[in-house]
Motif scaffolding. Structure first.
Motif, mmCIF file in Angstrom:
data_model
loop_
_atom_site.group_PDB
_atom_site.id
_atom_site.type_symbol
_atom_site.label_atom_id
_atom_site.label_comp_id
_atom_site.label_asym_id
_atom_site.label_seq_id
_atom_site.Cartn_x
_atom_site.Cartn_y
_atom_site.Cartn_z
ATOM 1 N N TYR A 175 28.477 33.570 -26.265
ATOM 2 C CA TYR A 175 27.374 33.895 -25.207
ATOM 3 C C TYR A 175 27.467 33.153 -24.173
ATOM 4 C CZ TYR A 175 24.732 35.477 -29.585
ATOM 5 O OH TYR A 175 24.434 35.972 -30.485
ATOM 6 N N GLY A 176 28.580 32.137 -23.946
ATOM 7 C CA GLY A 176 28.676 31.699 -22.758
ATOM 8 C C GLY A 176 28.590 30.175 -22.911
ATOM 9 N N VAL A 177 28.484 29.696 -23.815
ATOM 10 C CA VAL A 177 28.578 28.093 -23.997
ATOM 11 C C VAL A 177 29.631 27.207 -23.940
ATOM 12 C CG1 VAL A 177 27.695 26.175 -25.707
ATOM 13 C CG2 VAL A 177 26.498 28.354 -25.559
ATOM 14 N N GLN A 178 30.042 26.405 -23.068
ATOM 15 C CA GLN A 178 31.179 25.892 -22.791
ATOM 16 C C GLN A 178 31.087 24.216 -23.185
ATOM 17 O OE1 GLN A 178 32.403 27.110 -19.037
ATOM 18 N NE2 GLN A 178 32.736 29.096 -19.428
ATOM 19 N N ARG A 179 30.259 23.809 -22.794
ATOM 20 C CA ARG A 179 30.200 22.260 -22.774
ATOM 21 C C ARG A 179 29.712 21.636 -24.156
ATOM 22 N NH1 ARG A 179 27.845 19.998 -17.058
ATOM 23 N NH2 ARG A 179 29.561 21.115 -16.021
ATOM 24 N N PHE A 180 30.405 20.656 -24.497
ATOM 25 C CA PHE A 180 30.085 20.058 -25.899
ATOM 26 C C PHE A 180 28.430 19.678 -26.051
ATOM 27 C CE2 PHE A 180 29.308 16.371 -28.749
ATOM 28 C CZ PHE A 180 30.434 16.549 -29.736
ATOM 29 N N MET A 230 23.775 41.422 -23.639
ATOM 30 C CA MET A 230 22.990 40.789 -24.461
ATOM 31 C C MET A 230 21.684 40.550 -24.252
ATOM 32 S SD MET A 230 23.617 37.479 -26.807
ATOM 33 C CE MET A 230 23.348 36.374 -25.491
ATOM 34 N N ARG A 231 20.553 41.031 -24.701
ATOM 35 C CA ARG A 231 19.167 40.830 -24.648
ATOM 36 C C ARG A 231 18.322 40.452 -25.988
ATOM 37 N NH1 ARG A 231 20.055 46.334 -25.262
ATOM 38 N NH2 ARG A 231 18.323 47.304 -25.986
ATOM 39 N N PRO A 232 17.133 39.881 -25.878
ATOM 40 C CA PRO A 232 16.525 39.470 -26.859
ATOM 41 C C PRO A 232 16.173 40.765 -27.745
ATOM 42 C CG PRO A 232 15.597 38.249 -25.154
ATOM 43 C CD PRO A 232 16.626 39.320 -24.512
ATOM 44 N N GLY A 233 16.132 40.659 -29.083
ATOM 45 C CA GLY A 233 15.765 41.893 -30.050
ATOM 46 C C GLY A 233 14.313 41.748 -30.329
ATOM 47 N N PRO A 234 14.094 42.710 -31.196
ATOM 48 C CA PRO A 234 12.631 42.702 -31.581
ATOM 49 C C PRO A 234 12.376 41.566 -32.577
ATOM 50 C CG PRO A 234 13.845 44.346 -32.724
ATOM 51 C CD PRO A 234 14.768 43.883 -31.594
ATOM 52 N N GLY A 235 13.349 41.016 -33.236
ATOM 53 C CA GLY A 235 13.229 39.744 -34.123
ATOM 54 C C GLY A 235 13.215 38.558 -33.371
ATOM 55 N N ALA A 236 13.607 38.469 -32.015
ATOM 56 C CA ALA A 236 13.790 37.134 -31.239
ATOM 57 C C ALA A 236 12.243 36.351 -31.288
ATOM 58 C CB ALA A 236 14.162 37.538 -29.889
ATOM 59 N N SER A 237 12.217 35.018 -31.421
ATOM 60 C CA SER A 237 10.916 34.523 -31.209
ATOM 61 C C SER A 237 10.657 34.472 -29.952
ATOM 62 C CB SER A 237 11.186 32.755 -31.775
ATOM 63 O OG SER A 237 10.109 32.311 -31.690
ATOM 64 N N PRO A 238 9.019 34.610 -29.970
ATOM 65 C CA PRO A 238 8.469 34.723 -28.424
ATOM 66 C C PRO A 238 8.430 33.188 -27.846
ATOM 67 C CG PRO A 238 6.960 34.923 -29.990
ATOM 68 C CD PRO A 238 8.139 34.867 -30.768
ATOM 69 N N ASP A 239 8.488 32.149 -28.774
ATOM 70 C CA ASP A 239 8.568 30.630 -28.378
ATOM 71 C C ASP A 239 10.042 30.269 -28.317
ATOM 72 O OD1 ASP A 239 5.779 30.330 -28.720
ATOM 73 O OD2 ASP A 239 6.059 30.179 -30.936
ATOM 74 N N VAL A 240 10.857 30.296 -27.037
ATOM 75 C CA VAL A 240 11.831 29.869 -26.584
ATOM 76 C C VAL A 240 12.139 28.396 -26.639
ATOM 77 C CG1 VAL A 240 13.474 29.890 -24.685
ATOM 78 C CG2 VAL A 240 12.136 31.945 -24.997
ATOM 79 N N ARG A 241 13.223 28.075 -27.590
ATOM 80 C CA ARG A 241 13.332 26.516 -27.451
ATOM 81 C C ARG A 241 13.541 26.102 -26.186
ATOM 82 N NH1 ARG A 241 17.983 26.714 -31.639
ATOM 83 N NH2 ARG A 241 18.680 25.091 -30.209
ATOM 84 N N PRO A 242 13.283 24.591 -25.804
ATOM 85 C CA PRO A 242 13.419 24.175 -24.690
ATOM 86 C C PRO A 242 14.920 23.889 -23.786
ATOM 87 C CG PRO A 242 12.763 22.439 -26.243
ATOM 88 C CD PRO A 242 12.745 23.897 -26.890
ATOM 89 N N ASP A 243 15.864 23.807 -24.739
ATOM 90 C CA ASP A 243 17.126 23.676 -24.354
ATOM 91 C C ASP A 243 17.798 24.573 -23.740
ATOM 92 O OD1 ASP A 243 19.561 25.456 -26.132
ATOM 93 O OD2 ASP A 243 17.691 25.036 -27.134
ATOM 94 N N ALA A 244 18.716 24.277 -22.545
ATOM 95 C CA ALA A 244 19.062 25.106 -21.359
ATOM 96 C C ALA A 244 19.801 26.509 -21.889
ATOM 97 C CB ALA A 244 20.183 24.338 -20.491
ATOM 98 N N VAL A 245 20.450 26.394 -23.066
ATOM 99 C CA VAL A 245 21.184 27.693 -23.733
ATOM 100 C C VAL A 245 20.029 28.737 -24.316
ATOM 101 C CG1 VAL A 245 22.697 28.390 -25.482
ATOM 102 C CG2 VAL A 245 23.230 26.450 -24.136
ATOM 103 N N SER A 246 19.012 28.122 -24.788
ATOM 104 C CA SER A 246 18.094 29.109 -25.659
ATOM 105 C C SER A 246 17.300 29.543 -24.328
ATOM 106 C CB SER A 246 17.242 28.402 -26.397
ATOM 107 O OG SER A 246 17.724 27.934 -27.390
ATOM 108 N N ARG A 247 16.986 28.763 -23.281
ATOM 109 C CA ARG A 247 16.105 29.331 -22.100
ATOM 110 C C ARG A 247 17.053 30.662 -21.500
ATOM 111 N NH1 ARG A 247 15.472 23.991 -20.649
ATOM 112 N NH2 ARG A 247 16.517 24.271 -18.862
ATOM 113 N N ALA A 248 18.413 30.447 -21.241
ATOM 114 C CA ALA A 248 19.228 31.077 -20.625
ATOM 115 C C ALA A 248 19.389 32.603 -21.616
ATOM 116 C CB ALA A 248 20.519 30.706 -20.354
ATOM 117 N N LEU A 249 19.505 32.443 -22.758
ATOM 118 C CA LEU A 249 19.706 33.429 -23.793
ATOM 119 C C LEU A 249 18.197 34.326 -23.911
ATOM 120 C CD1 LEU A 249 22.064 31.985 -26.307
ATOM 121 C CD2 LEU A 249 22.686 33.446 -24.086
ATOM 122 N N ALA A 250 17.289 33.732 -23.338
ATOM 123 C CA ALA A 250 15.856 34.468 -23.641
ATOM 124 C C ALA A 250 15.888 35.695 -22.584
ATOM 125 C CB ALA A 250 14.760 33.543 -23.415
#
Length: 179
Positions: free
Chosen positions: A35-40, A144-164
């Motif tokens: 997904y592109g995550v690289q940092r610890f 990659m894009r959000p699918g029908p099962g993706a939660s509409p409430d995006v978690r606040p971390d930077a990765v979740s926001r980017a993957l939304a």
């Protein structure tokens, strides 16, 4: 007889693969690397994994040649984790397991959908593009894009926001992408 902690007695290539990526969290770390995550810290926050477990799993994946450490900051020295050629070969099983989970284990359907970045066609069950033909699409050419099962409430971390939103695999996300 007590349950063993490894697959040493199994004479099977699948068992050998599970020795590398079968521990809890290992395959999710590999997934996040696609997904592109690289940092610890981005792995830590996005996965919600204990710090000691993440350290152990990253070290094991580096030792197995699935990930490589690459410095991204000199003072203090910090490393990112990138997939190696060996790690990139895990795309097909990661994709196939995600598709299976989206069809059979995810209420509401798949959390993520995958398409061929070059033509926009959704990948088939084997990860190939039905429009373009040929073998499985390499991960760098997968959108990659959000699918029908993706939660509409995006978690606040930077990765979740980017993957939304739509995102090409292997493109850095999280704090590394926000600079």
């Amino acid at each position: 007889m007590a349950l063993g902690t490894d697959y040493e007695q199994q004479d099977c290539s699948l068992a050998r693969a599970l020795e590398v990526v079968g521990e809890r969290w290992s395959l999710l770390i590999v997934r996040d690397a696609f997904y592109g995550v690289q940092r610890f810290n981005d792995f830590l926050v996005h996965l919600g994994i204990p710090r000691a477990v993440l350290t152990s799993r990253l070290n094991a994946l580096v030792a197995a040649g699935v990930l490589r450490k690459e410095p991204y900051q000199e003072a203090p020295l910090r490393h990112g984790y990138l997939l190696t050629e060996v790690g990139l070969e895990l795309w097909t099983p990661v994709y196939t397991l995600a598709r299976w989970g989206g069809r059979h284990a995810a209420p509401g359907g798949p959390k993520r959908l995958f398409s061929h970045a070059l033509c926009g066609t959704d990948l088939d069950l084997a990860g190939a593009c039905p429009q373009c033909g040929g073998p499985a699409v390499p991960p760098g050419d997968v959108m990659m894009r959000p699918g029908p099962g993706a939660s509409p409430d995006v978690r606040p971390d930077a990765v979740s926001r980017a993957l939304a939103r739509p995102h090409r695999l292997l493109t850095p996300v999280g704090s590394a992408a926000e600079r």
